[in-house]
Design a protein around this motif. Structure first.
Motif, PDB file in Angstrom:
ATOM      1  N   GLU A 184      24.326   0.408 -33.156  1.00 26.72           N
ATOM      2  CA  GLU A 184      24.940   0.637 -31.850  1.00 26.72           C
ATOM      3  C   GLU A 184      23.892   1.214 -30.897  1.00 26.72           C
ATOM      4  O   GLU A 184      22.994   1.942 -31.312  1.00 26.72           O
ATOM      5  CB  GLU A 184      26.104   1.619 -31.981  1.00 26.72           C
ATOM      6  CG  GLU A 184      27.238   1.132 -32.873  1.00 26.72           C
ATOM      7  CD  GLU A 184      28.022   0.003 -32.251  1.00 26.72           C
ATOM      8  OE1 GLU A 184      27.926  -0.178 -31.027  1.00 26.72           O
ATOM      9  OE2 GLU A 184      28.722  -0.707 -32.998  1.00 26.72           O
ATOM     10  N   SER A 185      23.996   0.875 -29.641  1.00 24.65           N
ATOM     11  CA  SER A 185      23.052   1.384 -28.648  1.00 24.65           C
ATOM     12  C   SER A 185      23.695   2.504 -27.849  1.00 24.65           C
ATOM     13  O   SER A 185      24.626   2.275 -27.081  1.00 24.65           O
ATOM     14  CB  SER A 185      22.605   0.260 -27.704  1.00 24.65           C
ATOM     15  OG  SER A 185      21.751   0.772 -26.704  1.00 24.65           O
ATOM     16  N   THR A 186      23.193   3.719 -28.060  1.00 19.48           N
ATOM     17  CA  THR A 186      23.732   4.847 -27.300  1.00 19.48           C
ATOM     18  C   THR A 186      23.245   4.826 -25.859  1.00 19.48           C
ATOM     19  O   THR A 186      23.911   5.356 -24.979  1.00 19.48           O
ATOM     20  CB  THR A 186      23.320   6.167 -27.970  1.00 19.48           C
ATOM     21  OG1 THR A 186      21.888   6.213 -28.075  1.00 19.48           O
ATOM     22  CG2 THR A 186      23.914   6.278 -29.372  1.00 19.48           C
ATOM     23  N   ALA A 187      22.075   4.202 -25.630  1.00 15.80           N
ATOM     24  CA  ALA A 187      21.535   4.158 -24.273  1.00 15.80           C
ATOM     25  C   ALA A 187      22.261   3.141 -23.403  1.00 15.80           C
ATOM     26  O   ALA A 187      22.357   3.308 -22.191  1.00 15.80           O
ATOM     27  CB  ALA A 187      20.039   3.835 -24.312  1.00 15.80           C
ATOM     28  N   PRO A 189      25.678   1.271 -24.266  1.00 18.37           N
ATOM     29  CA  PRO A 189      26.797   0.788 -25.084  1.00 18.37           C
ATOM     30  C   PRO A 189      27.496  -0.423 -24.476  1.00 18.37           C
ATOM     31  O   PRO A 189      27.968  -1.296 -25.202  1.00 18.37           O
ATOM     32  CB  PRO A 189      27.727   2.000 -25.159  1.00 18.37           C
ATOM     33  CG  PRO A 189      27.343   2.862 -23.999  1.00 18.37           C
ATOM     34  CD  PRO A 189      25.873   2.651 -23.803  1.00 18.37           C
ATOM     35  N   ALA A 190      27.547  -0.489 -23.142  1.00 20.26           N
ATOM     36  CA  ALA A 190      28.197  -1.638 -22.503  1.00 20.26           C
ATOM     37  C   ALA A 190      27.425  -2.919 -22.793  1.00 20.26           C
ATOM     38  O   ALA A 190      28.012  -3.967 -23.073  1.00 20.26           O
ATOM     39  CB  ALA A 190      28.317  -1.403 -21.001  1.00 20.26           C
ATOM     40  N   GLY A 191      26.089  -2.839 -22.724  1.00 17.61           N
ATOM     41  CA  GLY A 191      25.269  -4.009 -23.025  1.00 17.61           C
ATOM     42  C   GLY A 191      25.407  -4.442 -24.473  1.00 17.61           C
ATOM     43  O   GLY A 191      25.445  -5.639 -24.775  1.00 17.61           O
ATOM     44  N   LEU A 195      26.825  -8.100 -25.770  1.00 17.46           N
ATOM     45  CA  LEU A 195      26.088  -9.002 -26.652  1.00 17.46           C
ATOM     46  C   LEU A 195      26.895  -9.345 -27.896  1.00 17.46           C
ATOM     47  O   LEU A 195      26.845 -10.478 -28.394  1.00 17.46           O
ATOM     48  CB  LEU A 195      24.750  -8.381 -27.032  1.00 17.46           C
ATOM     49  CG  LEU A 195      23.679  -8.464 -25.935  1.00 17.46           C
ATOM     50  CD1 LEU A 195      22.462  -7.651 -26.312  1.00 17.46           C
ATOM     51  CD2 LEU A 195      23.279  -9.913 -25.695  1.00 17.46           C
ATOM     52  N   LYS A 196      27.651  -8.382 -28.415  1.00 21.62           N
ATOM     53  CA  LYS A 196      28.506  -8.679 -29.561  1.00 21.62           C
ATOM     54  C   LYS A 196      29.539  -9.743 -29.203  1.00 21.62           C
ATOM     55  O   LYS A 196      29.830 -10.646 -29.998  1.00 21.62           O
ATOM     56  CB  LYS A 196      29.203  -7.401 -30.034  1.00 21.62           C
ATOM     57  CG  LYS A 196      28.312  -6.471 -30.838  1.00 21.62           C
ATOM     58  CD  LYS A 196      29.109  -5.292 -31.368  1.00 21.62           C
ATOM     59  CE  LYS A 196      28.239  -4.376 -32.219  1.00 21.62           C
ATOM     60  NZ  LYS A 196      28.989  -3.219 -32.756  1.00 21.62           N
ATOM     61  N   ARG A 197      30.070  -9.635 -27.990  1.00 16.41           N
ATOM     62  CA  ARG A 197      31.037 -10.641 -27.552  1.00 16.41           C
ATOM     63  C   ARG A 197      30.370 -11.999 -27.409  1.00 16.41           C
ATOM     64  O   ARG A 197      30.926 -13.029 -27.805  1.00 16.41           O
ATOM     65  CB  ARG A 197      31.683 -10.205 -26.228  1.00 16.41           C
ATOM     66  CG  ARG A 197      32.674 -11.229 -25.688  1.00 16.41           C
ATOM     67  CD  ARG A 197      33.425 -10.709 -24.478  1.00 16.41           C
ATOM     68  NE  ARG A 197      32.553 -10.221 -23.434  1.00 16.41           N
ATOM     69  CZ  ARG A 197      31.871 -11.006 -22.594  1.00 16.41           C
ATOM     70  NH1 ARG A 197      31.949 -12.333 -22.710  1.00 16.41           N
ATOM     71  NH2 ARG A 197      31.128 -10.484 -21.655  1.00 16.41           N
ATOM     72  N   LEU A 198      29.154 -12.017 -26.837  1.00 14.29           N
ATOM     73  CA  LEU A 198      28.421 -13.268 -26.689  1.00 14.29           C
ATOM     74  C   LEU A 198      28.130 -13.895 -28.053  1.00 14.29           C
ATOM     75  O   LEU A 198      28.224 -15.120 -28.219  1.00 14.29           O
ATOM     76  CB  LEU A 198      27.102 -13.024 -25.953  1.00 14.29           C
ATOM     77  CG  LEU A 198      27.043 -13.323 -24.461  1.00 14.29           C
ATOM     78  CD1 LEU A 198      25.659 -13.015 -23.913  1.00 14.29           C
ATOM     79  CD2 LEU A 198      27.418 -14.769 -24.171  1.00 14.29           C
ATOM     80  N   GLN A 199      27.795 -13.061 -29.031  1.00 18.75           N
ATOM     81  CA  GLN A 199      27.521 -13.575 -30.374  1.00 18.75           C
ATOM     82  C   GLN A 199      28.777 -14.178 -30.994  1.00 18.75           C
ATOM     83  O   GLN A 199      28.717 -15.200 -31.679  1.00 18.75           O
ATOM     84  CB  GLN A 199      26.937 -12.471 -31.251  1.00 18.75           C
ATOM     85  CG  GLN A 199      25.495 -12.116 -30.886  1.00 18.75           C
ATOM     86  CD  GLN A 199      24.967 -10.915 -31.634  1.00 18.75           C
ATOM     87  OE1 GLN A 199      25.627  -9.877 -31.726  1.00 18.75           O
ATOM     88  NE2 GLN A 199      23.767 -11.023 -32.176  1.00 18.75           N
TER      89      GLN A 199
END
Length: 332
Positions: A184-187, A189-191, A195-199
């Motif tokens: 997970e990206s704490t910096a 999180p929206a991005g 990307l998870k949705r795009l994948q």
């Protein structure tokens, strides 16, 4: 990780990724390695730097070592955090804009895990890759990401959602369960969620695409997703020095866990590249060698005295006999 760029002058730094590995097969192969040139070099040169982590970092040791040697650091001079080395931006003419590499791949679903096979292991043609790329690009554009076709196994992405992401290197996840590397990206999180949705969208899109049926008819593994790596941006445009020469001889057999081929590649590397490095050193050229495993990178040079501990180690080695190179590789 970027491909090493050709230089007009011979490089003075040789960097060897996958010099060792954590796989039990690799550990069993190590004592069988006969590397006389590397054994002699390690006895003659000085150990000047060690970067030790674990085999679960998002950025493997060879990428950390290459970033350090190539000047790929944040605009404030500090190294990038784990998983945030912006390799895509480093090869761009606009390094301050967030970018990433998208790698088409096959997610192999097993009873207990999902394993990633990258495009280079899929016999992925340009026609198949371009067709899937063109299908995905409009979905990316809707989310503010511009996709550019670079090669069948590498698509370039650019857009604000890619800023501040922590991504596992493809060299970490290839041939392995993806679960451990879905950080997970704490910096941003929206991005990360975008990307998870795009994948997920890509998985459905590729499954219903004619390329899927064509590959199955040809008895080829289908492309059913993509992996994101090398994401991020620089705070300011860097002045990058000449990069080291990076040997890729050990990469493919290591990622495919073909330890017989890996051992053979090591023998060839020892007879050619390592032997050439020793010959140049004997002519008085100042040189550097970095060996990288899955946990540790170590750097040797023929120009510095090295640490007191390293000098003591060499004196002990002279008394007890030179240890074989695989003993050093075992520590990486």
């Amino acid at each position: 990780m970027p491909a090493p760029s050709p230089a007009s002058e011979p490089s003075s730094h040789l960097l060897v990724p996958f010099a060792s590995a954590s796989d039990p097969g690799a550990r069993a192969a190590l004592p069988q390695l006969h590397l006389p040139q590397l054994t002699a070099l390690l006895a003659e040169w000085n150990l000047v730097y060690t970067d030790t982590g674990d085999d679960h970092t998002l950025s493997p040791p060879h990428e950390r070592a290459l970033a350090q040697a190539s000047g790929v650091v944040r605009g404030d001079g500090c190294p990038f955090d784990d998983g945030q080395i912006p390799w895509a931006a480093a090869e761009s003419t606009r390094p301050t804009e967030p970018q990433a590499w998208f790698t088409p791949c096959h997610f192999q679903v097993g009873m207990e895990q999902v394993t990633l096979l990258p495009g280079e292991q899929l016999d992925l043609s340009e026609a198949h890759s371009r067709a899937l790329f063109e299908a995905l690009a409009p979905y990316c554009a809707e989310d503010g990401i511009t996709l550019t076709f670079v090669s069948p196994t590498r698509w370039h992405a650019q857009g604000e959602p890619l800023r501040g992401l922590a991504c596992a290197s493809l060299d970490r996840v290839a041939g392995r369960s993806v679960e451990a590397w879905m950080a997970e990206s704490t910096a941003n999180p929206a991005g990360a969620q975008l990307l998870k949705r795009l994948q997920s969208e890509a998985q459905m899109l590729f499954y219903t695409h004619p390329v899927h049926d064509a590959r199955e008819a040809a008895r080829l593994l289908p492309v059913n997703g993509f992996w994101v790596s090398g994401a991020g941006a620089f705070l300011k445009a860097p002045a990058l020095p000449a990069a080291p020469t990076v040997s890729d001889a050990l990469r493919r057999p290591a990622l495919q866990a073909d330890w017989a081929a890996w051992s053979l590649a090591w023998t060839t590397l020892d007879q050619h590249d390592i032997a050439a490095w020793r010959a140049r050193a004997k002519r008085g050229e100042p040189l550097t060698l970095t060996l990288c495993g899955e946990r540790t990178a170590q750097r040797w040079t023929n120009t510095h005295a090295g640490s007191a501990l390293a000098r003591l180690g060499r004196r002990i080695s002279h008394l007890l006999g030179t240890p074989p190179a695989w003993k050093t590789l075992e520590t990486l």
